[in-house]
Design an enzyme around this catalytic site. Sequence first.
Site, PDB file in Angstrom:
ATOM      1  N   SER A  21      -4.273  15.357 -27.172  1.00 53.89           N
ATOM      2  CA  SER A  21      -5.218  14.504 -27.894  1.00 53.89           C
ATOM      3  C   SER A  21      -4.883  14.185 -29.337  1.00 53.89           C
ATOM      4  O   SER A  21      -5.519  13.312 -29.927  1.00 53.89           O
ATOM      5  CB  SER A  21      -6.611  15.107 -27.832  1.00 53.89           C
TER       6      SER A  21
ATOM      7  N   SER B 178      -7.778  12.161 -27.102  1.00 57.11           N
ATOM      8  CA  SER B 178      -9.145  11.914 -27.474  1.00 57.11           C
ATOM      9  C   SER B 178      -9.370  11.716 -28.981  1.00 57.11           C
ATOM     10  O   SER B 178     -10.448  11.272 -29.365  1.00 57.11           O
ATOM     11  CB  SER B 178     -10.023  13.068 -26.982  1.00 57.11           C
TER      12      SER B 178
ATOM     13  N   LYS C 227     -12.234  14.920 -37.166  1.00 52.05           N
ATOM     14  CA  LYS C 227     -12.686  14.620 -35.800  1.00 52.05           C
ATOM     15  C   LYS C 227     -14.071  15.227 -35.574  1.00 52.05           C
ATOM     16  O   LYS C 227     -14.356  16.332 -36.064  1.00 52.05           O
ATOM     17  CB  LYS C 227     -11.666  15.180 -34.799  1.00 52.05           C
TER      18      LYS C 227
HETATM   19  N1  GLN Z   1      -6.424  13.742 -21.929  1.00 51.47           N
HETATM   20  C1  GLN Z   1      -6.522  15.172 -21.863  1.00 51.47           C
HETATM   21  C2  GLN Z   1      -7.855  15.560 -21.280  1.00 51.47           C
HETATM   22  O1  GLN Z   1      -8.584  14.684 -21.014  1.00 51.47           O
HETATM   23  C3  GLN Z   1      -6.299  15.770 -23.209  1.00 51.47           C
HETATM   24  C4  GLN Z   1      -7.518  15.867 -24.005  1.00 51.47           C
HETATM   25  C5  GLN Z   1      -7.351  16.665 -25.250  1.00 51.47           C
HETATM   26  O2  GLN Z   1      -6.251  17.037 -25.637  1.00 51.47           O
HETATM   27  N2  GLN Z   1      -8.498  17.018 -25.832  1.00 51.47           N
HETATM   28  O3  GLN Z   1      -8.156  16.690 -21.077  1.00 51.47           O
END
Ligand code: GLN
Length: 433
Positions: free
Chosen positions: A137, A113, A38
Amino acid sequence: MAGTLNFAPDDRYNAFITTCREAPFGDGALAGVAVAVKDNISTAGIQTTCGSRILEGYIPPYDAHVVELLRGAGAAIVGKTNMDEFGMGSTTETSAFGPTRNPVDRERVPGGSSGGSAAAVAAGLVPMALGTDTGGSIRCPAAFCGIVGLKPTYGRVSRYGLIAYATSLEQIGPMARTVEDVSRLMSVIARYDPRDSTMLDRPYDHQPSADITGLRVGVPEEYFGEGVDERVARTVRDAIGVLEDLGASPVQVSIPGMRYALAAYYVISTGEASSNLARFDGVRYGPAVDTRKTWHEAYRELRHANLGPEVRRRIMLGTFALSAGYAGRYYTKAQVARGNIRQDFERAFRDVDVIAGPTMPTVAFRFGEKNDPLSLYLADILTAPANLAGIPAISVPCGRVEGLPVGLQVMGRRFEDERVIDAAYAYEQEVRA
Ligand code: GLN
């Protein structure tokens, strides 16, 4: 054995921000295995953008701990995957480099994400990938794309070299098509590193076992309630039935603190983000600040031009929640709610060994279908609790609704990642047989 892997994938899903056409590899447990990373995990010599214009062209001078370990195990790092900008999102739509598409259905989001990592694995471009999980994410895109993803216990995998979003919540974790490969990758990355002061020396060395006789599986009513698609709930209940057929015993449990989980998550994560992202000031990274202007003007213009609207929204929310006169009303309360959720899980884990439920309340939605921030934040309702509690949680594919994958989520006690792996493995072996 060592050499170079030529990597030129047909990336029709926009899973990668950067690909490494000639990826060197070495000897070891992952000799010659193509691994995607990532784009918020530092890779020496390879551009690392966090999905943001503000880091476009940034080439880290050092490797994250997990990347050192991957290289040490002989893996070929073949590219950096697309993501919501700084990890802020659940669809990969907030990436400055365009959205990733879901390989199961191009018209739908891959989740986020870590959507690029999930899509790269689901499309067969790589067998495994690293993601990060702050509020879901890893698990969300794993569920939406029909692959396996583990958010390890907080403190089990080093965050050294991970570009921080919300420090107290996030972990790097493995994603792959099978539980066995997730476990293999976990064995490589879960190694003690004194440079992450929140780590415990609890290395992961485990061969998955499908024997779950006598395993007590907690089923929280809150995970099947309001907002959860009934067809998703039914599919997951069937999956828990499979665990029961394998000798596990379901026990009803309750996590009443769930009621405040999302509010707590969004206050704490935005607060930490507002502080972590202050370093992107046009002096040390990314596009240079215009020094003829006043500092305030130059800083505002640079950040406005190079940070997307969702990232700016979160910085403003977080700054507000932490500001004098408001911190007691928001941040302190969020910490109390966090403590309650942690205690709810501890209480439940006195009676059960793992807790199971859906990973996501729905299947993957269409692009643009959820376009207001609040309905997107709501999608994290079933994943964020594990981050608040610091416990391990895995998502494993457990069937489909209208042709779209559903994820079974299994959570465990702190540092019992092995147990959630085994439960997922037992399920996977049974349904694949
Ligand atoms: N959707 C969550 C956020 O926007 C989780 C994001 C993540 O785990 N990086 O914060």
